[in-house]
Write a protein that holds these residues in place. Structure first.
Motif, PDB file in Angstrom:
ATOM      1  N   PRO A 249       0.679  -1.227  -0.123  1.00  0.00           N
ATOM      2  CA  PRO A 249       0.181  -0.054   0.142  1.00  0.00           C
ATOM      3  C   PRO A 249       0.854   1.188   0.248  1.00  0.00           C
ATOM      4  O   PRO A 249       0.518   2.154  -0.599  1.00  0.00           O
ATOM      5  N   TRP A 250       1.989   1.187   0.863  1.00  0.00           N
ATOM      6  CA  TRP A 250       2.914   2.548   0.891  1.00  0.00           C
ATOM      7  C   TRP A 250       3.391   2.689  -0.488  1.00  0.00           C
ATOM      8  O   TRP A 250       3.649   3.954  -0.915  1.00  0.00           O
ATOM      9  N   PHE A 251       3.706   1.816  -1.419  1.00  0.00           N
ATOM     10  CA  PHE A 251       4.220   1.881  -2.581  1.00  0.00           C
ATOM     11  C   PHE A 251       3.369   2.552  -3.630  1.00  0.00           C
ATOM     12  O   PHE A 251       3.671   3.561  -4.428  1.00  0.00           O
ATOM     13  N   VAL A 252       2.048   2.138  -3.437  1.00  0.00           N
ATOM     14  CA  VAL A 252       0.905   2.518  -4.388  1.00  0.00           C
ATOM     15  C   VAL A 252       0.690   4.335  -3.873  1.00  0.00           C
ATOM     16  O   VAL A 252       0.230   5.103  -4.900  1.00  0.00           O
ATOM     17  N   GLU A 253       0.500   4.381  -2.781  1.00  0.00           N
ATOM     18  CA  GLU A 253      -0.022   5.649  -2.153  1.00  0.00           C
ATOM     19  C   GLU A 253       1.137   6.626  -2.738  1.00  0.00           C
ATOM     20  O   GLU A 253       0.857   7.947  -2.840  1.00  0.00           O
ATOM     21  N   GLU A 254       2.382   6.388  -2.375  1.00  0.00           N
ATOM     22  CA  GLU A 254       3.479   7.267  -2.656  1.00  0.00           C
ATOM     23  C   GLU A 254       3.556   7.515  -4.324  1.00  0.00           C
ATOM     24  O   GLU A 254       3.429   8.777  -4.690  1.00  0.00           O
ATOM     25  N   ALA A 255       3.052   6.781  -5.081  1.00  0.00           N
ATOM     26  CA  ALA A 255       2.841   6.978  -6.504  1.00  0.00           C
ATOM     27  C   ALA A 255       1.845   7.915  -6.807  1.00  0.00           C
ATOM     28  O   ALA A 255       2.141   8.771  -7.640  1.00  0.00           O
ATOM     29  N   LYS A 256       0.784   7.503  -6.140  1.00  0.00           N
ATOM     30  CA  LYS A 256      -0.500   8.336  -6.654  1.00  0.00           C
ATOM     31  C   LYS A 256      -0.153   9.837  -6.061  1.00  0.00           C
ATOM     32  O   LYS A 256      -0.421  11.016  -6.679  1.00  0.00           O
ATOM     33  N   ASP A 257       0.471  10.048  -4.865  1.00  0.00           N
ATOM     34  CA  ASP A 257       0.833  11.335  -4.443  1.00  0.00           C
ATOM     35  C   ASP A 257       1.702  12.045  -5.348  1.00  0.00           C
ATOM     36  O   ASP A 257       1.639  13.593  -5.894  1.00  0.00           O
ATOM     37  N   LEU A 258       2.768  11.537  -6.015  1.00  0.00           N
ATOM     38  CA  LEU A 258       3.756  11.776  -6.749  1.00  0.00           C
ATOM     39  C   LEU A 258       3.050  12.370  -8.182  1.00  0.00           C
ATOM     40  O   LEU A 258       3.366  13.296  -8.703  1.00  0.00           O
ATOM     41  N   CYS A 259       2.238  11.654  -8.757  1.00  0.00           N
ATOM     42  CA  CYS A 259       1.616  11.715  -9.901  1.00  0.00           C
ATOM     43  C   CYS A 259       0.548  13.109  -9.542  1.00  0.00           C
ATOM     44  O   CYS A 259       0.521  13.860 -10.675  1.00  0.00           O
ATOM     45  N   ASN A 260      -0.021  13.148  -8.684  1.00  0.00           N
ATOM     46  CA  ASN A 260      -0.789  14.494  -8.042  1.00  0.00           C
ATOM     47  C   ASN A 260       0.316  15.590  -8.418  1.00  0.00           C
ATOM     48  O   ASN A 260      -0.217  16.727  -8.814  1.00  0.00           O
ATOM     49  N   GLN A 261       1.307  15.665  -7.496  1.00  0.00           N
ATOM     50  CA  GLN A 261       2.353  16.578  -7.473  1.00  0.00           C
ATOM     51  C   GLN A 261       2.874  17.014  -8.974  1.00  0.00           C
ATOM     52  O   GLN A 261       2.963  18.173  -9.477  1.00  0.00           O
ATOM     53  N   THR A 262       2.870  15.865  -9.865  1.00  0.00           N
ATOM     54  CA  THR A 262       3.335  16.351 -11.299  1.00  0.00           C
ATOM     55  C   THR A 262       2.261  16.999 -12.009  1.00  0.00           C
ATOM     56  O   THR A 262       2.526  17.946 -12.829  1.00  0.00           O
ATOM     57  N   LEU A 263       0.986  16.711 -11.622  1.00  0.00           N
ATOM     58  CA  LEU A 263       0.040  17.542 -12.323  1.00  0.00           C
ATOM     59  C   LEU A 263      -0.274  18.729 -11.809  1.00  0.00           C
ATOM     60  O   LEU A 263      -0.542  19.814 -12.798  1.00  0.00           O
ATOM     61  N   ARG A 264       0.029  18.917 -10.792  1.00  0.00           N
ATOM     62  CA  ARG A 264      -0.011  20.341 -10.122  1.00  0.00           C
ATOM     63  C   ARG A 264       1.197  21.117 -10.524  1.00  0.00           C
ATOM     64  O   ARG A 264       0.973  22.396 -11.106  1.00  0.00           O
ATOM     65  N   ASP A 265       2.132  20.719 -11.018  1.00  0.00           N
ATOM     66  CA  ASP A 265       3.264  21.339 -11.603  1.00  0.00           C
ATOM     67  C   ASP A 265       3.324  21.845 -13.014  1.00  0.00           C
ATOM     68  O   ASP A 265       3.426  22.648 -13.344  1.00  0.00           O
TER      69      ASP A 265
END
Length: 276
Positions: free
Chosen positions: A172-188
């Motif tokens: 789960p931690w692997f998936v959640e970090e990936a989702k957070d990073l993708c959201n950050q990329t979209l925000r950038d």
């Protein structure tokens, strides 16, 4: 004299051909080899995390990492099968897939199985389900007979199960970090200023017939007050419209026109002349 009773055939072959036998042997050997290789070449978790972080910085993956569709008057969002497949790739020693186990044209349905298997830890998740050969439309269910339509329906229904199977075996931690990073990329937004991204989003939606006032009505604020999150949400909506998961009319309903607006505020009643 008694007549022999003929039982109905279940259409199950009583023998297998040479090609089928070879394929069965090959599949068994392939499974065994995959387990052996996974044990001899275990994953490097630090390398997997580093590769995941690098992948999630890519705009192309981030834009496909989430889905969005409407159901029962609500909007459903979440991580997409595209993100699941990429995480399975970088995590390593993971097999997944979708199998059509049986197709029944008489009943108009297919029996499918989606699975994901971590061959290193022997963690496996699978689900068997029935996909009816029909498509829901505004005019009610439509029965499918074209082979391509049936294939696409099976694939679309199966993709959701494959996604859940992959996420079930990944940490789960692997998936959640990936989702957070993708959201950050979209925000950038690839380094573009927010004002430029807003202008680009408006131009993109105008290309499919959605005016800025309809978007502003949805967000309940003018475009000059949109945030980075609003622009990210517009990008996800646009991708979902392109994939046919939602319609532009559902996401941005046209404003209703009142009777006064249609008549210009005029009525057919004759003017009343005051009494002298």
């Amino acid at each position: 004299m008694n007549q022999p009773v003929h039982l109905p055939s279940n259409n199950t072959p009583q023998r297998i051909g040479q090609g089928t036998a070879v394929e069965q042997s090959r599949a068994a050997a392939e499974v065994q080899a995959a387990v052996v290789v996974a044990q001899q070449c275990p994953r490097n978790i630090q390398s997997a995390v580093a590769e995941m972080r690098e992948s999630c910085k890519q705009q192309g993956l981030a834009e496909r990492a989430f889905f969005r569709y409407s159901r029962g008057g609500q909007t459903i969002t979440g991580a997409s099968v595209h993100l699941a497949r990429e995480l399975a790739r970088v995590w390593g020693n993971v097999q997944y897939g979708l199998v059509e186990m049986r197709r029944d044209d008489d009943y108009g349905q297919s029996e499918m199985q989606a699975f994901a298997w971590d061959v290193q830890t022997n963690s496996r998740n699978s689900s068997t389900f029935i996909v009816p050969h029909r498509r829901d439309t505004k005019n009610g269910p439509k029965q499918l007979t074209d082979m391509r339509d049936i294939y696409e329906t099976n694939a679309n229904n199966g993709a959701r199960r494959v996604r859940e199977a992959i996420f079930a075996i990944l940490p789960p931690w692997f998936v959640e970090e990936a989702k957070d990073l993708c959201n950050q990329t979209l925000r950038d937004g690839g380094g573009k200023p927010l004002a430029q991204r807003v202008a680009d989003a408006i131009k993109t939606f105008e290309g499919i017939g959605i005016t800025v006032d309809r978007i502003e009505n949805r967000f309940d604020r003018s475009s000059d007050k949109w945030t980075e999150h609003d622009v990210v949400q517009l990008g996800v909506i646009f991708k979902s419209i392109q994939r046919g998961e939602v319609t532009a009319e559902d996401e941005f309903p046209a404003p209703r026109v009142s009777a006064d607006e249609l008549t210009g505020g005029k009525t057919d009643k004759p003017a009343v002349t005051p009494a002298p």
